[in-house]
Design an enzyme around this catalytic site. Sequence first.
Site, short mmCIF file in Angstrom:
data_model
loop_
_atom_site.label_atom_id
_atom_site.label_comp_id
_atom_site.label_asym_id
_atom_site.label_seq_id
_atom_site.Cartn_x
_atom_site.Cartn_y
_atom_site.Cartn_z
N PHE A 1 57.53 48.16 32.42
CA PHE A 1 58.12 48.89 31.30
C PHE A 1 59.02 47.97 30.49
O PHE A 1 59.79 47.19 31.03
CB PHE A 1 58.98 50.06 31.81
CG PHE A 1 58.23 51.33 32.06
CD1 PHE A 1 57.58 51.99 31.03
CD2 PHE A 1 58.18 51.87 33.33
CE1 PHE A 1 56.89 53.17 31.27
CE2 PHE A 1 57.50 53.04 33.58
CZ PHE A 1 56.85 53.70 32.54
N ASP B 1 41.79 42.10 17.56
CA ASP B 1 42.38 43.42 17.33
C ASP B 1 43.90 43.37 17.14
O ASP B 1 44.61 44.26 17.58
CB ASP B 1 42.03 44.33 18.52
CG ASP B 1 42.36 45.79 18.28
OD1 ASP B 1 42.16 46.25 17.14
OD2 ASP B 1 42.80 46.47 19.21
N GLU C 1 55.04 43.82 17.46
CA GLU C 1 56.37 44.41 17.61
C GLU C 1 57.42 43.35 17.89
O GLU C 1 57.12 42.29 18.47
CB GLU C 1 56.38 45.44 18.76
CG GLU C 1 55.59 46.70 18.43
CD GLU C 1 55.75 47.77 19.51
OE1 GLU C 1 56.82 47.81 20.17
OE2 GLU C 1 54.82 48.57 19.68
N ASP D 1 49.36 44.76 23.96
CA ASP D 1 48.04 45.31 23.66
C ASP D 1 46.97 44.21 23.53
O ASP D 1 46.55 43.87 22.43
CB ASP D 1 48.09 46.15 22.37
CG ASP D 1 46.81 46.94 22.15
OD1 ASP D 1 45.94 46.95 23.05
OD2 ASP D 1 46.66 47.53 21.07
#
Length: 299
Positions: free
Chosen positions: A103, A170, A175, A190
Site C-alpha cells: 500500500f 499503456d 502520479e 500500473d
Amino acid sequence: QTREQETPPDFFYFSDFERHNAEIAAYHLDRILDFRRVPPVAGRVVNMTKEIRDVTRDKKLWRTFFISPANNICFYGECSYYCSTEHALCGKPDQIEGSLAAFLPDLALAKRRTWRNPWRRSYHKRKKAEWEVDPDYCEEVKQTPPYDSGTRLLDIMDMTIFDFLMGNMDRHHYETFEKFGNETFIIHLDNGRGFGKHSHDELSILVPLSQCCRVKKSTHLRLQLLAKEEFKLSALMEESLQTDTLSPILIRPHLEAMDRRLRLVLQVLADCIEKEGYSNVVEDDLVTQGTNTGTVPQR
C-alpha cells in the site's frame, strides 16, 4: 495468460491483457535500474473462497462471484472496464495466482497528483497523437510547466526507458506525491501491460527519448553497466525473479528481449550525443546527490 503466451498481433495496446507477472517483473526491473519508484510487489497463490469471497464485506464484490461450467470459482468485481462475466477471473478450482503490491500511504496522509503523460497515446483506432506527427514536439513540452524546470522531464525519460525495456505502451498518466511540488519523483504505478511481446520491440515507446535527447548521468551509467557481460540485465533479472514465490516469472525470450532493447536505448543515446554533444544530452545529477549510482548493482 500463461507465461508463454504473447499478446496477439491484432490486439491494440488498449485492449491488451493485464498480467500479474508483469507487475512482479516491473518491480524487480525498477530496482535493478536503481529507480526504486515501483512500490514493492510480490506474487502469491490466493484462495479465492477463503481469502476473498468469505471475508469480504463488499456486497457488490460478493455478488460478482459465481461457479463456472467447469466448476471453478470465478469473480469479476466492480470497475469501469472489463468487469463482466466474459472477463472473469477463475481459479482452479479456487486457487489463483496474483500479484500483491504494498500500500502507498493513505491519501489523507500523502495526497497524490495525477498527470497526463505528454507522450500519451491517442487510445483511438485511427487517430494519432500530436507527438507522433510533430518531430519537434519535445520543444513544446520543454516550455510547459512542470517540464520547464527541475528534473521532471528527466524523470519522464527514466520512465520511457523503463517502459521500453518492458514493452509497456499503456503509460497514459502518471502520479506524484503532491506535498513535494515539482521537487518530486514519478511513482511507477500500473505496469500490468508490460512483457506482452518478446518478439517485437515497440520503438514508438522510445520517441520521448529520441525527440528530447536528454538523460540523467546516473541513468546513463547504469544502462552502460547493465550492458556489460558481467552485469548483464537479463542475468540480474533472472536471479532477482527467482526469489519470488511464483517463479519463474518471465520466460527466457522476455529476459533476452530486455538485453536487446537495452542496446537499442544506448544506441539512441549515442546518436543523440553524436548530434548534440555529451554535455547537452547527459545531465549530471550525481554532483548534487553525492552518490554514484553507476556502481556495481547489488545482487
